[in-house]
Write a protein that holds these residues in place. Structure first.
Motif, PDB file in Angstrom:
ATOM      1  N   HIS A 194      -7.131  15.519   2.415  1.00 50.30           N
ATOM      2  CA  HIS A 194      -7.444  14.345   2.898  1.00 50.30           C
ATOM      3  C   HIS A 194      -9.054  14.149   3.016  1.00 50.30           C
ATOM      4  CE1 HIS A 194      -3.448  13.485   5.134  1.00 50.30           C
ATOM      5  NE2 HIS A 194      -3.355  13.510   3.913  1.00 50.30           N
ATOM      6  N   GLU A 197      -1.644  10.593  -4.515  1.00 55.26           N
ATOM      7  CA  GLU A 197      -2.399   9.489  -4.927  1.00 55.26           C
ATOM      8  C   GLU A 197      -3.980   9.798  -4.554  1.00 55.26           C
ATOM      9  OE1 GLU A 197      -2.025   6.429  -5.743  1.00 55.26           O
ATOM     10  OE2 GLU A 197       0.261   6.312  -5.378  1.00 55.26           O
ATOM     11  N   ALA A 203      -8.182   8.768  -4.420  1.00 52.30           N
ATOM     12  CA  ALA A 203      -8.570   7.616  -3.592  1.00 52.30           C
ATOM     13  C   ALA A 203      -7.852   6.792  -2.672  1.00 52.30           C
ATOM     14  CB  ALA A 203      -9.536   6.724  -4.663  1.00 52.30           C
ATOM     15  N   ALA A 204      -6.846   7.710  -1.818  1.00 49.33           N
ATOM     16  CA  ALA A 204      -6.035   7.311  -1.079  1.00 49.33           C
ATOM     17  C   ALA A 204      -6.721   6.637   0.197  1.00 49.33           C
ATOM     18  CB  ALA A 204      -5.134   8.371  -0.475  1.00 49.33           C
ATOM     19  N   GLY A 205      -5.937   5.527   0.682  1.00 47.14           N
ATOM     20  CA  GLY A 205      -6.329   4.745   1.677  1.00 47.14           C
ATOM     21  C   GLY A 205      -6.009   5.495   3.067  1.00 47.14           C
ATOM     22  N   ASP A 206      -6.362   5.099   4.270  1.00 46.10           N
ATOM     23  CA  ASP A 206      -6.141   5.834   5.488  1.00 46.10           C
ATOM     24  C   ASP A 206      -4.675   5.615   5.722  1.00 46.10           C
ATOM     25  OD1 ASP A 206      -8.793   6.054   5.851  1.00 46.10           O
ATOM     26  OD2 ASP A 206      -8.982   4.389   7.390  1.00 46.10           O
ATOM     27  N   LEU A 207      -3.923   4.614   5.303  1.00 45.64           N
ATOM     28  CA  LEU A 207      -2.740   4.608   5.809  1.00 45.64           C
ATOM     29  C   LEU A 207      -1.704   5.740   4.890  1.00 45.64           C
ATOM     30  CD1 LEU A 207      -0.196   3.142   6.928  1.00 45.64           C
ATOM     31  CD2 LEU A 207      -0.083   1.514   4.884  1.00 45.64           C
ATOM     32  N   ARG A 241     -10.017  12.517   0.082  1.00 42.32           N
ATOM     33  CA  ARG A 241      -9.010  11.179  -0.044  1.00 42.32           C
ATOM     34  C   ARG A 241      -8.006  11.276  -0.895  1.00 42.32           C
ATOM     35  NH1 ARG A 241     -10.580   8.410   4.150  1.00 42.32           N
ATOM     36  NH2 ARG A 241      -9.566   6.557   3.341  1.00 42.32           N
ATOM     37  N   ARG A 252      -2.495   9.131   6.828  1.00 42.83           N
ATOM     38  CA  ARG A 252      -1.504   8.832   7.880  1.00 42.83           C
ATOM     39  C   ARG A 252      -0.036   9.164   7.745  1.00 42.83           C
ATOM     40  NH1 ARG A 252      -3.168   3.667  10.401  1.00 42.83           N
ATOM     41  NH2 ARG A 252      -1.876   3.970  11.889  1.00 42.83           N
ATOM     42  N   GLU A 274       0.828  -1.282  -0.047  1.00 41.95           N
ATOM     43  CA  GLU A 274      -0.210   0.096   0.046  1.00 41.95           C
ATOM     44  C   GLU A 274       0.827   1.219   0.104  1.00 41.95           C
ATOM     45  OE1 GLU A 274      -3.633   1.811   2.617  1.00 41.95           O
ATOM     46  OE2 GLU A 274      -2.959   0.005   3.005  1.00 41.95           O
ATOM     47  N   THR A 275       2.037   1.158   0.356  1.00 42.36           N
ATOM     48  CA  THR A 275       3.020   2.414   0.580  1.00 42.36           C
ATOM     49  C   THR A 275       3.866   2.662  -0.666  1.00 42.36           C
ATOM     50  OG1 THR A 275       4.575   1.176   1.711  1.00 42.36           O
ATOM     51  CG2 THR A 275       2.905   2.022   3.085  1.00 42.36           C
TER      52      THR A 275
END
Length: 801
Positions: free
Chosen positions: A374, A405, A407-411, A377, A414, A294-295
């Motif tokens: 954020h 990015e 549609a970025a994820g929570d990670l 997203r 963060r 994911e990163t």
């Protein structure tokens, strides 16, 4: 410079069609990172093919036989025709291509190909002569088949290098002709048994490597479009241009231009060059391999994909209400570049501001921009001082959206927070960074970044600064904990593995190889049936005593009282940890953790373990010197140092002197030693105030070594060996020192090799020495694993580790 208009740019007619671009002259030839990457990949392929061939010799010989049998069935007339056509074509095709290029006034490309061909001829001939006269026997047999065959074909290697250097692969018709010629020639060589399968593969790969090396060394024609082509592409987008000036490239190496328009506004143009797309690819590949999915980012993107990614991120950021330059248009510039035209915003990066100029209002604005991204997203992924700008009206502007990015994820979001915390912490201090971030994003959002405050998670520049300022990340964590003491944050593992883990895997593989080679020389059935297992029982008891002695040693160096039984369980647990950590690391880590769980402050816990390690090291050296002296005076000529041993010791001494002579290496070594043993002296003074502690510490330290020496001596006796106890002590102390320095788990491989070599030098039969060492490692390393695992599990369940 290309040219500068003498009159005012604003007076230039936009329809005149003449705009002089102020930019440095583009170099005629450039070294493309893609050529260097292809060279490295080809060299890796050569190495892998040769190693695989050496490992699977029988399989390759079978393949060789099948190929020879298959080609041998071809009619003789077909082989003759193929040999004639292939031999002529493999020379005629490059010559015809050269003539065609000369007619098109591209003689430099032909010259480049000739350089590659000459280098390939010299290299193939030199390597062939070396392999035939002095090369490894196995490799020579695989490349020549023990026949009168060239290891590397001195005709095909230059032809392949030539075709690679002139980039014939980019011309479909010429590429097809070349492959047809090579196929015919290889077929003819196989039918005449003038080449082997491995020789054909290595010939092709070496030719490629020389071609790519020539391309990178000499350089390629610069196909980057000049500024005039950029201006023409912008005009096709409908912009009326009156001036153009190139400015400093961005951090990724992309060209940037400031374009003046007829309405007095300006554009900021970024040009993406195709040949720059693989710049830094080795670093990106390493990060992609090392980090979780994911990163990580794609290591290589096409020019079109890079253009679309940056454009999409720019449009999304604008829609989110973030303060970013507005994207006004995109376009390809020929086939080798693309551009993005942004509304020009006068600003300067905050890395150019002094720390005093970064007031709380600017920090709050920066955090507000992150909040806006954020909320939709969007993750920026590169929040550094060069991508956060300040406009003249005091407004924060975010640039460099290429790494972002959607549609970025929570990670990922963060990670943005962690990166900005780290950067601002470097500039204004951890307290202000956390305080201003919490005021905008909230304490919960800031607390969620706590487990991501790892150097590996930061941008390269910030990571480098945090490596120098080691107090930064701990201070940020302390501020977050003080802000949100009850926050429950799950641990986040970003790395698939650490570089140290990779080294351990490689070292373990080598150790396993050497260990298996040792086992292949030992008949295990004979070993088991002929051993005197009474001595094996003594060895087992001595190994068990070592854990009691280790617990006494640790207790002796801790002024506070430690439960005896639980301390013994900790030493047993360390035997389980040795399976996944080097011998010198696992014990230190688990003992330090145990002392902290017993209520001893971290600093004092580290100092106590460091004191035990320091005294243990001094004791180890003194016992080694004493045992060596006793061995020498008691007429043990078998332990007289050999010439090889003296050369090894001298080499080690030279390496140590070299390390101490280089200031950076000396500082690194002194820093490591100082961090390990800092606070040891005060802790030792505390221990010296208690005679009982002194006795317990000294007795435990001595008994650890004595019990292992007795165990090894009993293992030697179990197989009928006759060695003096002092000789066994010398072998154990030297072998244990090597094992402690080895990066493999528990010194696996290094201990076995050093102990076996030591016992053999001491006069023991090699087979007997190997058997004794294997029994010793069974008693001290493998058998304790199961009780060690049980102890480790019990201690963790009871919150003792």
């Amino acid at each position: 410079m290309r040219g500068i208009k003498e009159k005012d740019d604003s007076a230039t007619s936009p329809d005149s069609g003449v705009v002089l671009v102020v930019e440095p002259l583009l170099p005629q030839r450039i070294r493309r990172p893609s050529d260097l990457l292809r060279l490295l990949m080809t060299l890796l392929a050569v190495t892998a093919v040769v190693l695989l061939a050496l490992v699977a010799r029988s399989t390759l010989n079978g393949l060789e036989t099948d190929v020879q049998a298959g080609t041998g069935r071809a009619p003789e007339w077909l082989s003759s025709i193929a040999g004639l056509l292939g031999g002529v074509a493999v020379l005629a095709v490059p010559v015809a291509f050269a003539v065609e290029r000369v007619f098109h006034r591209d003689g430099m490309r032909v010259a480049q190909g000739l350089i590659a061909a000459i280098l390939a001829l010299l290299l193939s001939y030199t390597l062939g002569e070396w392999l035939v006269s002095a090369g490894p026997v196995e490799l020579r047999q695989l490349l020549t088949g023990n026949r009168d065959v060239e290891p590397l074909n001195t005709v095909l290697t230059p032809a392949i290098a030539y075709a690679t250097a002139v980039r014939m692969s980019r011309r479909p018709r010429w590429r097809a002709l070349l492959w047809f010629a090579l196929t015919l020639d290889f077929f003819a060589l196989f039918t005449a048994t003038k080449i082997t399968a491995l020789g054909a593969i290595v010939t092709y790969l070496v030719g490629l490597a020389v071609g790519f090396a020539t391309l990178y060394g000499v350089g390629s024609a610069n196909t980057r479009p000049p500024g005039s082509a950029v201006v023409a592409a912008l005009r096709r987008l409908g912009f009326s241009i009156v001036s153009a000036r190139r400015i400093e490239d961005d951090s990724s190496g992309s060209r940037r231009y400031i374009i003046g328009l007829a309405d007095t506004t300006r554009l900021s143009v970024t040009v993406l060059d195709r040949d720059r797309q693989v710049a830094g690819v080795v670093y990106r590949l390493w990060r992609r391999l090392r980090l979780n999915s994911e990163t990580r980012r794609r290591a290589i993107r096409s020019l079109r994909a890079e253009l679309e990614r940056e454009a999409l991120m720019a449009y999304a950021a604008e829609a989110a209400g973030a303060s970013t330059p507005r994207l006004l248009g995109t376009s390809e510039v020929g086939t080798e570049a693309a551009l993005l035209a942004y509304e020009h915003v006068e600003s300067r990066p905050i890395e150019d501001l002094s720390d005093d100029e970064l007031g709380d209002e600017l920090l709050a604005q920066t955090w507000e921009q992150i909040r806006l991204l954020h909320a939709r997203r969007l993750a920026h992924r590169h929040l550094t001082g060069e991508s956060i700008h300040l406009s003249p009206d005091g407004r924060i502007v975010l640039v460099d959206a290429r790494s972002g990015e959607i549609a970025a994820g929570d990670l990922l979001m963060r990670l943005d927070v962690a990166q900005l915390l780290a950067y601002l912490g470097l500039r204004v201090g951890p307290e202000r960074a956390v305080k201003t971030g919490a005021a905008v994003l909230g304490a919960d959002t800031i607390a969620s970044a706590l487990p991501l405050l790892q150097r590996i998670a930061l941008a390269r520049e910030t990571r480098s600064a945090a490596r120098k300022d080691k107090a930064l990340l701990p201070a940020l964590r302390e501020q977050i904990v003080a802000l949100k003491p009850q926050a429950t944050v799950e641990e986040v593992r970003l790395e698939r593995f650490r570089p140290r883990t990779l080294v351990t895997i490689i070292a373990s593989a080598l150790a396993a190889y050497f260990l298996l080679s040792q086992l292949s020389q030992v008949n295990l059935v004979t070993v088991i049936t002929s051993a005197h297992w009474g001595w094996g029982g003594i060895a087992l008891v001595a190994a068990a005593v070592s854990y009691i002695a280790a617990s006494s040693m640790l207790r002796g160096f801790v002024p506070e009282q430690l439960p005896y039984g639980r301390t013994i369980l900790v030493q047993l647990a360390s035997s389980f940890v040795k399976l996944v950590a080097p011998a010198a690391v696992g014990g230190v880590a688990i003992n330090t953790r145990y002392l902290q769980k017993q209520g001893i402050p971290p600093g004092q816990a580290v100092a106590s373990v460091g004191a035990s390690q320091l005294v243990g090291l001094v004791s180890h050296i003194m016992l080694l010197l004493l045992a060596g002296y006793l061995t020498g005076t008691q007429a043990a000529p078998s332990l007289t140092p050999s010439r090889g041993l003296l050369i090894t010791l001298l080499a080690i001494a030279v390496v140590m002197v070299g390390i101490l002579a280089v200031p950076p290496l000396r500082r690194m070594l002194s820093t490591r030693v100082r961090s390990l043993f800092s606070g040891v002296v005060p802790r030792l003074l505390d221990v010296l105030q208690s005679p009982a502690k002194i006795i317990e510490a000294v007795t435990g330290t001595m008994m650890v070594t004595v019990s292992f020496v007795i165990c090894l001596a009993a293992c030697v006796k179990a197989f009928g060996g006759e060695l003096g106890i002092t000789a066994v002590a010398v072998v154990f102390l030297a072998g244990n020192a090597i094992g402690s320095a080895a990066p493999t788990p528990g010194g696996l491989g290094a201990v076995e090799l050093s102990l076996t070599a030591g016992l053999t030098v001491a006069g023991l039969n090699p087979t007997m020495a190997t058997s004794a060492v294997l029994l010793f490692r069974l008693m001290t390393f493998w058998l304790p694993v199961l009780p060690g695992w049980a102890s480790f599990t019990w201690l963790q369940r009871n919150d003792q580790l």
